[in-house]
Design a protein around this motif. Structure first.
Motif, PDB file in Angstrom:
ATOM      1  N   LEU A 582       0.867  -1.179   0.000  1.00  0.00           N
ATOM      2  CA  LEU A 582       0.000   0.000   0.000  1.00  0.00           C
ATOM      3  C   LEU A 582       0.905   1.232   0.000  1.00  0.00           C
ATOM      4  O   LEU A 582       1.636   1.488   0.958  1.00  0.00           O
ATOM      5  N   LEU A 583       0.870   1.996  -1.091  1.00  0.00           N
ATOM      6  CA  LEU A 583       1.713   3.178  -1.253  1.00  0.00           C
ATOM      7  C   LEU A 583       0.872   4.427  -0.999  1.00  0.00           C
ATOM      8  O   LEU A 583      -0.159   4.634  -1.658  1.00  0.00           O
ATOM      9  N   VAL A 584       1.306   5.261  -0.061  1.00  0.00           N
ATOM     10  CA  VAL A 584       0.593   6.496   0.281  1.00  0.00           C
ATOM     11  C   VAL A 584       1.551   7.659   0.062  1.00  0.00           C
ATOM     12  O   VAL A 584       2.559   7.789   0.760  1.00  0.00           O
ATOM     13  N   ALA A 608      -2.708   5.442  -2.658  1.00  0.00           N
ATOM     14  CA  ALA A 608      -3.596   6.438  -2.059  1.00  0.00           C
ATOM     15  C   ALA A 608      -2.854   7.760  -2.002  1.00  0.00           C
ATOM     16  O   ALA A 608      -1.640   7.795  -1.805  1.00  0.00           O
ATOM     17  N   ASP A 609      -3.599   8.837  -2.177  1.00  0.00           N
ATOM     18  CA  ASP A 609      -2.963  10.160  -2.183  1.00  0.00           C
ATOM     19  C   ASP A 609      -3.057  10.866  -0.840  1.00  0.00           C
ATOM     20  O   ASP A 609      -2.620  12.012  -0.701  1.00  0.00           O
ATOM     21  N   SER A 610      -3.620  10.208   0.173  1.00  0.00           N
ATOM     22  CA  SER A 610      -3.710  10.809   1.501  1.00  0.00           C
ATOM     23  C   SER A 610      -3.881   9.714   2.529  1.00  0.00           C
ATOM     24  O   SER A 610      -4.214   8.556   2.204  1.00  0.00           O
ATOM     25  N   MET A 634       2.341  14.938   5.155  1.00  0.00           N
ATOM     26  CA  MET A 634       1.281  15.048   4.160  1.00  0.00           C
ATOM     27  C   MET A 634       0.204  15.978   4.689  1.00  0.00           C
ATOM     28  O   MET A 634       0.069  16.163   5.906  1.00  0.00           O
ATOM     29  N   PRO A 635      -0.589  16.565   3.789  1.00  0.00           N
ATOM     30  CA  PRO A 635      -1.726  17.363   4.257  1.00  0.00           C
ATOM     31  C   PRO A 635      -2.696  16.486   5.040  1.00  0.00           C
ATOM     32  O   PRO A 635      -2.888  15.311   4.736  1.00  0.00           O
ATOM     33  N   PRO A 640       3.025   8.815  10.242  1.00  0.00           N
ATOM     34  CA  PRO A 640       3.047   8.035  11.480  1.00  0.00           C
ATOM     35  C   PRO A 640       1.681   7.891  12.127  1.00  0.00           C
ATOM     36  O   PRO A 640       1.371   6.846  12.706  1.00  0.00           O
ATOM     37  N   SER A 641       0.828   8.914  12.025  1.00  0.00           N
ATOM     38  CA  SER A 641      -0.479   8.849  12.688  1.00  0.00           C
ATOM     39  C   SER A 641      -1.370   7.795  12.059  1.00  0.00           C
ATOM     40  O   SER A 641      -1.972   6.969  12.763  1.00  0.00           O
TER      41      SER A 641
END
Length: 705
Positions: A582-584, A608-610, A634-635, A640-641
């Motif tokens: 899974l690439l974010v 995913a973009d976010s 990221m926005p 980490p969250s």
């Protein structure tokens, strides 16, 4: 005493109220004796008691008023004969300004004002009579006499009476009033000695800026001689440089009330202008009206050199922090662009052999991308946000490996000597970054000797029994390894010493330097926990000293061995090796390259973009994910969250964090997930696939605390 009730202010017939107040209390007390449970009886007693207390309080106040009136009239008897004999108009008033007595010249000139406030007289001459009377009343508490100059040249004076309950007002026609006395005459010998002995630095200044008096503390602070030894009046501007304008103008405006008297930071002109640390001497000056000699001011002086130095340090740190944040932000965004450029270049090179005509162009793109990445590394080094790979180093080996390159850098006209302590202790540092620092210093030393000379690179051990203060920095006591780079060049002037580590500051001609060399070296050394100092003087050469905390010799044998990096993956993975990633990533070009790179190596990739989109995908329990590859910043929710949230239900999933910043952006410098890996941008296709495969080969469970 027949009219004592009028004199004291007690209303006529007030004594008749006393029986009326006592009657309800007596009746209520009688009823309570007969009917103890009578409701409201206690409240009536309390109310009546309060009324009586209030009554007697008014009597006490009136009695005090009466005593004050009697004292004023007794004092009036003492001074009345002198006032009656005076040739000028005189009014004797109480403390409230009400006229108790006036002599014949006052009655003849201004009429009978007995019983009226002195305001009735002053308001004939001044529109601001209320304010003037209040100011004169305040000042007369400190001086024997205070004068008010009228537009006609006449003077109204207020003098302190022998008794404090009286005021003596007088009128003097133009040219007939008492001449103004100087400060020395106004002060009694006792007061003059007290002014001189006060430990606080004080100046008495006239509205023209001339210093009238200076006590011993002020003379010592300003290194000024006694005023009696000066042939001409001493102006304040001869000692102190004003707050952005002449000090005399500031004094004049404060004396006339045009500006609010407040503290100002002034720079000393005369005497010793520098402190022991070499900083300019500054004095904080606080002005207030002079109550003993009007118009005039009293200046309270404080040595503010240390405060000014601290302020300059704070401003400098704020400036450096702002530039560092700007550089770090630019580097982060630029790293994202370089990742996309380098990644897509790698994808193209996979489809071209070395013999292909386009391969050389692609190789040039790749090499220039590497050069751009090195430039970004300089920006991150200045902002102290570059990735460091700290390891135990023996500086003797490091300098031995660097000797050949340094000889090429200095050229034939400059000699290079490297001397090491035979018992040199190891340090913990990033070898590549340390080499960059040494090369920067050697190149600067070479440029400082256009006619040739010698450069020395020296290393030795340093033991500090006490903290070592160097300018604004203090080295804690302990063991250090020192590196010195010394030259015989033209040196650095003292006024430039505080600026040499500032970014974009250079003494070289236009086109010969960017001003990032020393600031980058400073950032690298500080990030590795070291200290860097410069000693220089014009025409005597320059010596840069770097201090690193020393480590025990035994630590060299305890250097952890790096985990071997798997060989580059070639071809597609076998089906049994297939894994889901899974690439974010919020940057679309970086995400597009990473997805293609991972799919080329046989991984199944979900993107995913976010963070919010990633958690939405993971809400489907049927989706199996082996590795999370996510950007850190990221926005919205950061990397980490969302990873912590996802690992609650998927503890076996491995994690790879990637960022254009250093991994120190994690809280407290620790990875937010045990066993996670960090990939710095810009990265290549091979580096991405290797670290993902490395995480897949690492067994274990991510435990979130």
């Amino acid at each position: 005493m027949a009219h004592w009730d009028q004199q004291s202010g007690i209303p006529p017939g007030s004594l008749a109220i006393l029986p009326l107040l006592l009657l309800p209390m007596a009746v209520t007390a009688l009823l309570l004796l007969i009917w103890p449970d009578l409701r409201g009886g206690t409240a009536a007693i309390i109310f009546t008691s309060v009324a009586l207390g209030w009554y007697f309080l008014g009597g006490a106040i009136s009695l005090a008023h009466l005593v004050r009136r009697i004292a004023a009239r007794r004092a009036l008897i003492v001074v009345r004969s002198e006032a009656r004999a005076a040739p000028e108009p005189i009014w004797i008033c109480d403390t409230e300004g009400r006229v108790l007595f006036q002599n014949n010249p006052a009655v003849a000139t201004f009429g009978d004002l007995t019983g009226q406030p002195i305001l009735a007289l002053v308001s004939r001459f001044r529109a601001d009579a209320d304010a003037e009377i209040a100011e004169m009343t305040r000042r007369v508490a400190y001086a024997a006499s205070v004068e008010m100059q009228l537009a006609s040249g006449d003077v109204i004076a207020l003098s302190a009476a022998p008794h404090p309950v009286l005021q003596v007002w007088s009128f003097h026609a133009a040219g007939q009033h008492l001449p103004a006395v100087g400060a020395d005459e106004m002060l009694s010998p006792k007061d003059a000695d007290l002014f001189e002995a006060i430990a606080v630095a004080l100046l008495k200044i006239g509205p023209d800026g001339i210093i009238r008096r200076a006590n011993s503390a002020a003379r010592n602070l300003l290194s000024m001689p006694p005023l009696s030894d000066t042939d001409e009046p001493l102006h304040i501007s001869a000692l102190l440089e004003g707050p952005g304008r002449p000090a005399g103008e500031w004094i004049a405006e404060a004396a006339t009330g045009l500006v609010e008297p407040r503290s100002e930071m002034l720079r000393q002109r005369g005497g010793d202008q520098r402190t022991e640390a070499g900083a300019e001497r500054h004095v904080q000056v606080t002005l207030s009206p002079d109550p003993t000699e009007a118009p005039g001011l009293i200046a309270v002086l404080n040595d503010a050199s240390a405060l000014k130095t601290l302020e300059a340090q704070f401003v400098q740190s704020q400036k450096m922090q702002a530039i560092g944040q700007l550089a770090g932000g630019v580097a982060h965004d630029f790293n994202n662009l370089l990742t996309a450029i380098r990644g897509h270049c790698d994808l193209l090179m996979l489809r071209h052999d070395k013999g292909d005509p386009d391969f050389s162009d692609l190789d040039q793109i790749s090499q220039n991308t590497n050069r751009a990445a090195a430039l970004v590394g300089q920006l991150l080094a200045f902002s102290r946000k570059q990735n460091l790979k700290l390891e135990m180093l023996d500086l003797r080996d490091t300098l031995a490996d660097l000797t050949h390159l340094l000889n090429r850098l200095v050229g034939e006209r400059v000699g290079l000597t490297i001397r090491n302590d035979s018992a040199l202790r190891p340090i913990r540092a990033d070898k590549r970054q340390l080499e960059q620092v040494i090369m920067n210093l050697v190149v600067n030393a070479r440029d400082a000797m256009p006619e040739g000379g010698d450069i020395e690179v020296l290393t030795d051990n340093q033991h500090l029994d006490n903290p070592l203060s160097r300018g604004r920095v203090a080295l804690p006591k302990g063991e250090y390894v020192r590196i010195r780079v010394c030259d015989e060049g033209h040196g650095i002037s003292p006024e430039l010493m505080d600026k040499i580590f500032e970014p974009f500051f250079t003494t070289k001609r236009t086109g010969e330097g960017t001003g990032l060399g020393l600031s980058t070296a400073y950032g690298i050394v500080k990030q590795m926990g070291g200290y860097i100092f410069c000693d220089s003087a014009p025409d005597t050469g320059t010596c840069f000293s770097i201090y690193f905390p020393a480590h025990p010799h035994a630590a060299l044998s305890q250097v952890p061995q790096a985990r071997p990096v798997p060989e580059p993956v070639t071809g597609d993975l076998r089906p049994e090796q297939g894994a889901t990633v899974l690439l974010v990533e919020d940057e679309a070009p970086v995400r597009a390259f990473a997805v293609r790179a991972l799919r080329l190596k046989g991984y199944e990739v979900h993107e995913a973009d976010s963070a919010e989109a990633a958690l939405q995908l993971l809400s489907d329990d049927r989706l199996r994910v082996d590795v999370f590859v996510t950007d850190v910043v990221m926005p919205g929710m950061d990397g980490p969250s969302w990873v912590r949230t996802a690992l609650v239900d998927r503890p076996q999933t491995r994690v790879v964090f990637m960022s254009g910043y250093t991994d120190d952006i994690f809280a407290e410098g620790r990875p937010p997930v045990p066993g996670s890996a960090f990939l710095a941008k810009p990265f290549t296709l091979t580096e991405l696939t290797q670290i993902v495969q490395q995480q897949l080969d690492t067994p274990g469970e991510n435990k979130i605390h």
